[in-house]
Design a protein around this motif. Structure first.
Motif: not given
Length: 417
Positions: A344, A348, A369, A403, A406, A410
């Motif tokens: 991962d 998260d 995702d 990371r 993200l 968003d």
């Protein structure tokens, strides 16, 4: 495709802390593209595609994306399954034209499903890419080192690049088409992706924009075309010649490097990711049925004691134990909630699907995702010995790229200060 504007706050955060090749331990080039089902959300690029030429990297520049190529090959294979030209569970020997068997388990047939999910019992110990233009792929499985003789096909996961030249050979024999052209017809052209396997199918203008791959000392190791085309897009014949008319149907599935030789841009990878987000459809074009996408992304193997290895054994990889703990058909599934799994890089706990790549100093990732409808494609160059990550079995730079994405992905609007 024009980018949809980011809210001001997110845009400012996205630009913070540039990835610069001027800093020690940083990549030569870094590209990250965030997207959702409707298109690209944001793009970030830093560094040089070609150091000697001083050419800045662009999200549309083609790069040898390494093992993400496997996912794109699997999409093409599933199209042929839907067309009943391939069978996921039949003995693949019938399509190869010769018998593929682990000598320790001669009564256990090997299927396309086992090849695509790395459960074939093949290994990379006898090689997988060094087949010359006039060579034959079937010579490699004749070497006992090519086989895991302790585990039969079907019951043990062992990541092996050799699986995918065999898949390519089966695809050629099923269709009568050369593998690189088949990939153009089945995936790249329908999706509007400018790309090719081992450069033969890319025109001069695309080849001139190649992203050069570098070793740790900054020396070019792949795709240093100097604004032109490679002298030979494949491994030359034994006599040094490079006449692609020597290609023979289904004989050399390694010729166009299906395991890692796709040249594609980060923006092109985003279209592959959007295809997965769209259950096989993108911008009104349906390439796969939802059932076929589900077959790709569902786990065909989940790590448990004694049922497989959790990292790539080939020297080209930079993974560590716990890197792969769930795998579909050429699809990695992240964030496996099991002891010893460190898969991962986002940190998260979200079960994203996609694939990582590592070769010749490049590290790459395509992750979606499917629940949130978002994804990211990224790559860095010039990082053959990247420091390990702090929180996963990925490298530190991959954790950073994941990371920070993200923030870019968003979908929440920023508030006024």
């Amino acid at each position: 495709m024009p980018l949809r504007p980011l809210p001001l706050l997110l845009f400012a955060v996205a630009l913070a802390g540039p990835l610069s090749a001027a800093h020690a331990g940083e990549p030569v080039a870094a590209v990250r593209v965030a997207f959702d089902r409707d298109g690209i959300i944001a793009t970030r690029t830093e560094g040089l595609a070609d150091v000697a030429a001083g050419r800045a990297i662009d999200a549309d520049d083609p790069v040898r994306v390494a093992s993400i190529s496997k996912l794109v090959v699997a999409i093409a294979a599933m199209r042929l399954v839907e067309q009943e030209q391939l069978d996921l569970d039949a003995d693949v020997s019938g399509l190869l034209g010769w018998t593929l068997r682990n000598p320790a388990f001669p009564d256990r047939p090997i299927s396309l499903r086992l090849l695509l999910s790395h459960r074939s019992s093949l290994t990379d110990a006898a090689g997988y890419w060094g087949v010359p233009l006039d060579g034959a792929l079937r010579d490699i499985p004749q070497d006992p080192r090519a086989w895991d003789q302790a585990h039969p096909p079907g019951g043990y996961y062992r990541y092996a690049n050799l699986n995918f030249p065999l898949v390519a050979a089966a695809m050629e024999n099923a269709t009568g088409e050369r593998f690189d052209r088949l990939m153009e017809r089945l995936v790249l052209d329908p999706l509007g992706i400018v790309g090719c396997f081992n450069w033969a199918g890319c025109d001069d203008a695309v080849a001139a924009r190649a992203v050069v791959l570098y070793d740790g000392d900054g020396n070019p190791v792949r795709d240093d075309h100097r604004g032109g085309r490679p002298d030979c897009p494949v491994l030359p014949a034994n006599d040094g010649s490079c006449d692609l008319s020597q290609w023979r149907l289904g004989v050399n599935g390694a010729m166009f490097a299906p395991q890692g030789g796709l040249r594609i841009s980060a923006a092109g990878l985003a279209r592959i990711g959007r295809l997965l987000l769209g259950d096989g459809s993108i911008d009104g074009v349906r390439l796969l049925s939802p059932d076929s996408v589900q077959a790709l992304v569902r786990p065909h193997w989940t790590a448990a004691p004694g049922n497989g290895t959790t990292f790539e054994e080939d020297d080209s990889g930079q993974s560590r134990p716990g890197f792969q703990c769930r795998y579909g058909l050429a699809v990695q599934i992240l964030a496996t909630p099991r002891e010893g799994c460190r898969d991962d890089p986002f940190g998260d706990g979200v079960a994203r699907v996609g694939h990582a790549g590592s070769a010749y100093g490049l590290l790459s990732g395509l992750w979606v995702d499917r629940d949130a409808g978002t994804g990211v494609a990224y790559f860095v160059t010039g990082m053959p010995d990247a420091p390990p990550g702090e929180h996963s079995a990925f490298t530190a730079i991959e954790e950073r790229m994941a990371r920070e994405s993200l923030v870019l992905a968003d979908p929440a609007p920023a508030t006024d200060p």
